[in-house]
Each structure stands twice: as structure tokens, then as C-alpha cells.
Design a protein around this motif. Structure first.
Motif, PDB file in Angstrom:
ATOM      1  N   ILE A   1      21.460  -6.158  30.048  1.00  0.00           N
ATOM      2  CA  ILE A   1      20.861  -5.378  28.966  1.00  0.00           C
ATOM      3  C   ILE A   1      19.383  -5.116  29.233  1.00  0.00           C
ATOM      4  O   ILE A   1      18.884  -4.002  29.034  1.00  0.00           O
ATOM      5  N   LEU A   2      18.675  -6.130  29.710  1.00  0.00           N
ATOM      6  CA  LEU A   2      17.227  -6.016  29.905  1.00  0.00           C
ATOM      7  C   LEU A   2      16.851  -5.181  31.127  1.00  0.00           C
ATOM      8  O   LEU A   2      15.696  -4.766  31.265  1.00  0.00           O
ATOM      9  N   ASN A   3      17.818  -4.950  32.023  1.00  0.00           N
ATOM     10  CA  ASN A   3      17.523  -4.152  33.211  1.00  0.00           C
ATOM     11  C   ASN A   3      18.404  -2.915  33.336  1.00  0.00           C
ATOM     12  O   ASN A   3      18.299  -2.166  34.297  1.00  0.00           O
TER      13      ASN A   3
ATOM     14  N   PRO B   1      15.627  -3.985  24.775  1.00  0.00           N
ATOM     15  CA  PRO B   1      17.005  -3.843  24.281  1.00  0.00           C
ATOM     16  C   PRO B   1      17.097  -2.839  23.131  1.00  0.00           C
ATOM     17  O   PRO B   1      16.225  -2.801  22.257  1.00  0.00           O
ATOM     18  N   GLU B   2      18.133  -2.044  23.159  1.00  0.00           N
ATOM     19  CA  GLU B   2      18.394  -1.098  22.073  1.00  0.00           C
ATOM     20  C   GLU B   2      19.580  -1.587  21.252  1.00  0.00           C
ATOM     21  O   GLU B   2      20.463  -0.818  20.876  1.00  0.00           O
ATOM     22  N   SER B   3      19.581  -2.867  21.006  1.00  0.00           N
ATOM     23  CA  SER B   3      20.635  -3.493  20.218  1.00  0.00           C
ATOM     24  C   SER B   3      20.058  -4.746  19.584  1.00  0.00           C
ATOM     25  O   SER B   3      18.941  -5.161  19.900  1.00  0.00           O
ATOM     26  N   TYR B   4      20.812  -5.334  18.693  1.00  0.00           N
ATOM     27  CA  TYR B   4      20.359  -6.569  18.061  1.00  0.00           C
ATOM     28  C   TYR B   4      21.555  -7.476  17.828  1.00  0.00           C
ATOM     29  O   TYR B   4      22.704  -7.030  17.778  1.00  0.00           O
ATOM     30  N   ARG B   5      21.269  -8.764  17.702  1.00  0.00           N
ATOM     31  CA  ARG B   5      22.303  -9.764  17.461  1.00  0.00           C
ATOM     32  C   ARG B   5      21.955 -10.572  16.220  1.00  0.00           C
ATOM     33  O   ARG B   5      20.778 -10.796  15.932  1.00  0.00           O
TER      34      ARG B   5
ATOM     35  N   ASN C   1      14.773 -10.751  22.176  1.00  0.00           N
ATOM     36  CA  ASN C   1      14.270 -10.642  20.807  1.00  0.00           C
ATOM     37  C   ASN C   1      12.795 -10.282  20.714  1.00  0.00           C
ATOM     38  O   ASN C   1      12.371  -9.651  19.740  1.00  0.00           O
ATOM     39  N   PHE C   2      12.014 -10.684  21.699  1.00  0.00           N
ATOM     40  CA  PHE C   2      10.562 -10.511  21.604  1.00  0.00           C
ATOM     41  C   PHE C   2      10.018  -9.776  22.827  1.00  0.00           C
ATOM     42  O   PHE C   2       9.017 -10.175  23.412  1.00  0.00           O
ATOM     43  N   TYR C   3      10.654  -8.698  23.178  1.00  0.00           N
ATOM     44  CA  TYR C   3      10.293  -7.992  24.401  1.00  0.00           C
ATOM     45  C   TYR C   3       8.923  -7.332  24.291  1.00  0.00           C
ATOM     46  O   TYR C   3       8.628  -6.618  23.332  1.00  0.00           O
ATOM     47  N   SER C   4       8.073  -7.584  25.283  1.00  0.00           N
ATOM     48  CA  SER C   4       6.793  -6.894  25.451  1.00  0.00           C
ATOM     49  C   SER C   4       6.267  -7.268  26.829  1.00  0.00           C
ATOM     50  O   SER C   4       6.770  -8.205  27.466  1.00  0.00           O
ATOM     51  N   SER C   5       5.254  -6.574  27.281  1.00  0.00           N
ATOM     52  CA  SER C   5       4.678  -6.885  28.595  1.00  0.00           C
ATOM     53  C   SER C   5       4.128  -8.305  28.620  1.00  0.00           C
ATOM     54  O   SER C   5       4.307  -9.038  29.601  1.00  0.00           O
ATOM     55  N   PHE C   6       3.460  -8.696  27.534  1.00  0.00           N
ATOM     56  CA  PHE C   6       2.907 -10.046  27.490  1.00  0.00           C
ATOM     57  C   PHE C   6       4.020 -11.082  27.470  1.00  0.00           C
ATOM     58  O   PHE C   6       3.942 -12.102  28.166  1.00  0.00           O
ATOM     59  N   MET C   7       5.071 -10.836  26.684  1.00  0.00           N
ATOM     60  CA  MET C   7       6.158 -11.802  26.580  1.00  0.00           C
ATOM     61  C   MET C   7       6.918 -11.938  27.899  1.00  0.00           C
ATOM     62  O   MET C   7       7.476 -12.997  28.189  1.00  0.00           O
ATOM     63  N   ARG C   8       6.942 -10.888  28.694  1.00  0.00           N
ATOM     64  CA  ARG C   8       7.571 -10.994  30.012  1.00  0.00           C
ATOM     65  C   ARG C   8       6.854 -12.050  30.850  1.00  0.00           C
ATOM     66  O   ARG C   8       7.493 -12.811  31.586  1.00  0.00           O
TER      67      ARG C   8
ATOM     68  N   PRO D   1      13.592 -13.995  34.587  1.00  0.00           N
ATOM     69  CA  PRO D   1      13.931 -13.048  33.513  1.00  0.00           C
ATOM     70  C   PRO D   1      12.805 -12.067  33.213  1.00  0.00           C
ATOM     71  O   PRO D   1      13.056 -10.879  32.960  1.00  0.00           O
ATOM     72  N   GLY D   2      11.552 -12.549  33.246  1.00  0.00           N
ATOM     73  CA  GLY D   2      10.427 -11.661  32.993  1.00  0.00           C
ATOM     74  C   GLY D   2      10.302 -10.574  34.041  1.00  0.00           C
ATOM     75  O   GLY D   2       9.910  -9.436  33.735  1.00  0.00           O
ATOM     76  N   LEU D   3      10.636 -10.905  35.282  1.00  0.00           N
ATOM     77  CA  LEU D   3      10.592  -9.913  36.353  1.00  0.00           C
ATOM     78  C   LEU D   3      11.739  -8.910  36.223  1.00  0.00           C
ATOM     79  O   LEU D   3      11.574  -7.721  36.500  1.00  0.00           O
ATOM     80  N   ILE D   4      12.896  -9.410  35.806  1.00  0.00           N
ATOM     81  CA  ILE D   4      14.082  -8.558  35.679  1.00  0.00           C
ATOM     82  C   ILE D   4      13.972  -7.626  34.472  1.00  0.00           C
ATOM     83  O   ILE D   4      14.426  -6.476  34.510  1.00  0.00           O
TER      84      ILE D   4
END
Length: 321
Positions: A142-144, A247-251, A195-202, A239-242
Motif C-alpha cells: 500500500i505504501l509503495n 495510503p488512500e484507505s483507512y482501517r 496512519n501517520f504518513y509524512s516526510s518527517f514520520m518516514r 519501511p520509511g524508505l519504502i
């Protein structure tokens, strides 16, 4: 359609497994005793070693829990149509893989506790890896933006590589590397990014892995002073590199994700009490009891796999991929 016979196929496969198990056990060519132990002694998993068809009867047969929960998943999936909005609704390659891997945990672990053979231990490790790499690879997908074929190619490449290498070099591949342990970290890290995707969070996400490691008893300080043993924690930043796509979905995490985590942590706590290598003076160790800590680990972990199955079914997508 294949799904109309899915439950029959699953049940028949398990029946065939047990039939072959008993035939080979009866012939005397399959059973052994783990190196360093003898019949009548207490195994490293606390149960007394039996001369019967199952060297550790409770620890072996408790794996039926995985089989039953996995077949239950197959039954649910077989009654549904594929929606295209969730990989765990209906018979998709991913839902079938998850259910199959959940079932496989049962025979895999049963072979280790039942036969006490080297290859039984090997298939047990393979079955655990077959399950635990699914969640983080699904998040990577999903993330890639991977296709299902790319996901499956990655899955089987990792599983086959691990299977071959662990056969020759052991479960830690001869380099003190636990793919199972790392996978738990990668799962939670990638879930964090989901859930918390951003450049910093990566960048920050790698530190989440150390928090997970701490939860299971290894502090960041211990990692720091023993880097030669924990070199593999560098993969916490994978995971941060990948993760290049938001995500365009939620759980929905409550209740099933939290239930799965609760079951696993509870099971792990009990597992520690039934492991005489780690805890040789365990007060929970009653070798002749039908209720074994390690057997409870299997049963509760089966509930965890089922909880995570329901968790993934809560995912809602705005687009298909």
C-alpha cells in the motif's frame, strides 16, 4: 467455482496431513527425540517427552487451534463476493494467502512438538515466517503502490529464500538474524506509517521499532551496548524508505487490532513461563499436566491471527490497486 469447495479442500488437506502423520509415526520412521533429551525427560517447552505418536502431546495438539481458526477464515471468505475495495473480502490472492498461512501454523508447529526432529523444527520456523511477513508486506504494498503480483513475488521470494537458508544455516541464518522478530517490528512500524504518513514520520518511524523491541524486553540501551548482536535493527528504517505513497484507505483499529495485540502479548507472556531455556525455574511448569503454558501460547496466538483477519476486513479504500 473453486471457492464453493474451499472449505472441503481445506478440511481434506488437514485430514490427509493427520493421516500421513499417523502412518509415518506408526512406521517408526518419523519420530525422534530432540538432541540432549530422552523419553521421559522434561522438554525445553516444559512438557514431559512421551513415547507415543506425539512427543509433546498437549503442545502438539494445541496447534489444532490454528487449523480451526484458519478454516473458519476460509469459510467466511467462501461465502462472499470480491468487492475490489478490500483484499480480505471474498476470495482474493491475499485473503487466501493469509488464511492458508494461518492454517499452516498448525501443522508446522505440530511437526516440531510432535516429532522432535530437526526438520520438524525447520518447518515450524518456516510456518511462522510464512505468516508474519504478510502484514508488513501488505503495508509495503500500500505504501509503495505495488500490484498484487509484485506483493506475491516479494512474499514468495522472501519465504523461499528463508526456507532454503534456514535449512542449511538454522533459523537465525548463521548471522544472529531473526526474521520473525524483525517482522514484528516492521509490521508495527509500517502500521505507524500507514496512519501517520509524512516526510518527517518516514524518518522518525525507525525509532518506533526500538519501542517495540523495548516492549518485548530489550531496551534501547541494551541495543546500543550490544550493536554486534542487534545490527539488524538498522532494518527498522526500511519501511520509511519504502513508503513513498500516502495510503488512500483507512482501517478501524478498535476492537480487532487491539484485540489481536492483546492476545499476542498475553500469549508471549505465557510463552516465557513455558520456556525452560529462558525461565528454567518457572513456577508454571507442570510437566505432566494436560494444560501446558506453551499449549496456551498456541491457542491464544490462534485467536490473535483471527483478530487480525477481522481487522484487515475493516479497511475501506477510495481506489482499487
Amino acid at each position: 467455482m473453486l471457492k464453493n469447495y474451499a472449505v472441503t479442500i481445506a478440511v481434506s488437506s488437514i485430514a490427509a496431513f493427520f493421516l500421513l502423520y499417523f502412518l509415518f509415526a506408526y512406521s517408526g520412521i518419523m519420530l525422534s527425540v530432540e538432541s540432549g533429551y530422552q523419553i521421559g525427560e522434561i522438554s525445553r517447552w516444559c512438557e514431559r517427552i512421551s513415547s507415543g505418536y506425539f512427543r509433546e502431546p498437549s503442545n502438539a495438539l494445541s496447534n489444532i487451534g490454528f487449523i480451526l481458526t484458519g478454516i473458519f477464515m476460509v469459510w467466511i471468505l467462501s461465502r462472499e463476493e470480491v468487492t475490489g475495495q478490500n483484499f480480505f473480502i471474498g476470495f482474493t490472492s491475499i485473503s487466501v494467502l493469509y488464511a492458508s498461512a494461518s492454517i499452516f501454523l498448525g501443522p508446522g508447529s505440530l511437526m516440531m512438538h510432535g516429532t522432535h526432529t530437526v526438520w520438524g523444527q525447520w518447518i515450524d520456523n518456516v510456518s511462522m515466517v510464512a505468516y508474519i511477513i504478510i502484514p508488513w508486506l501488505l503495508n509495503f504494498k500500500i505504501l509503495n503502490g505495488w500490484s498484487e503480483n509484485q506483493f506475491l513475488a516479494g512474499y514468495f521470494s522472501i519465504l523461499i529464500s528463508f526456507s532454503v537458508l534456514s535449512w542449511f544455516f538454522g533459523s537465525e541464518l548463521g548471522i544472529d538474524f531473526s526474521l520473525f522478530g524483525l517482522s514484528i517490528g516492521l509490521w508495527i512500524i509500517s502500521e505507524f506509517l500507514y496512519n501517520f504518513y509524512s516526510s518527517f514520520m518516514r524518518f522518525f518511524s525507525g525509532f518506533v521499532g526500538y519501542a517495540v523491541l523495548w516492549l518485548f524486553g530489550t531496551s534501547p540501551y541494551e541495543v546500543l551496548i550490544n550493536l554486534e548482536d542487534f545490527w539488524w535493527t538498522l532494518f527498522f528504517w526500511l519501511p520509511g524508505l519504502i513508503a513513498t505513497n500516502k495510503p488512500e484507505s483507512y482501517r478501524k483499529y478498535n476492537p480487532w487490532f487491539f484485540a489481536g495485540c492483546f492476545f499476542y502479548i498475553l500469549a508471549f507472556t505465557i510463552w516465557l513461563q513455558g520456556n525452560l531455556i529462558i525461565n528454567p525455574d518457572s513456577e508454571w511448569c507442570y510437566p505432566d499436566s494436560i494444560i501446558q503454558p506453551h499449549a496456551l501460547w498456541h491457542i491464544i496466538c490462534a485467536l490473535a491471527t483471527l483478530s487480525f483477519f477481522f481487522f484487515y476486513r475493516t479497511e475501506k479504500r477510495s481506489i482499487t490497486s
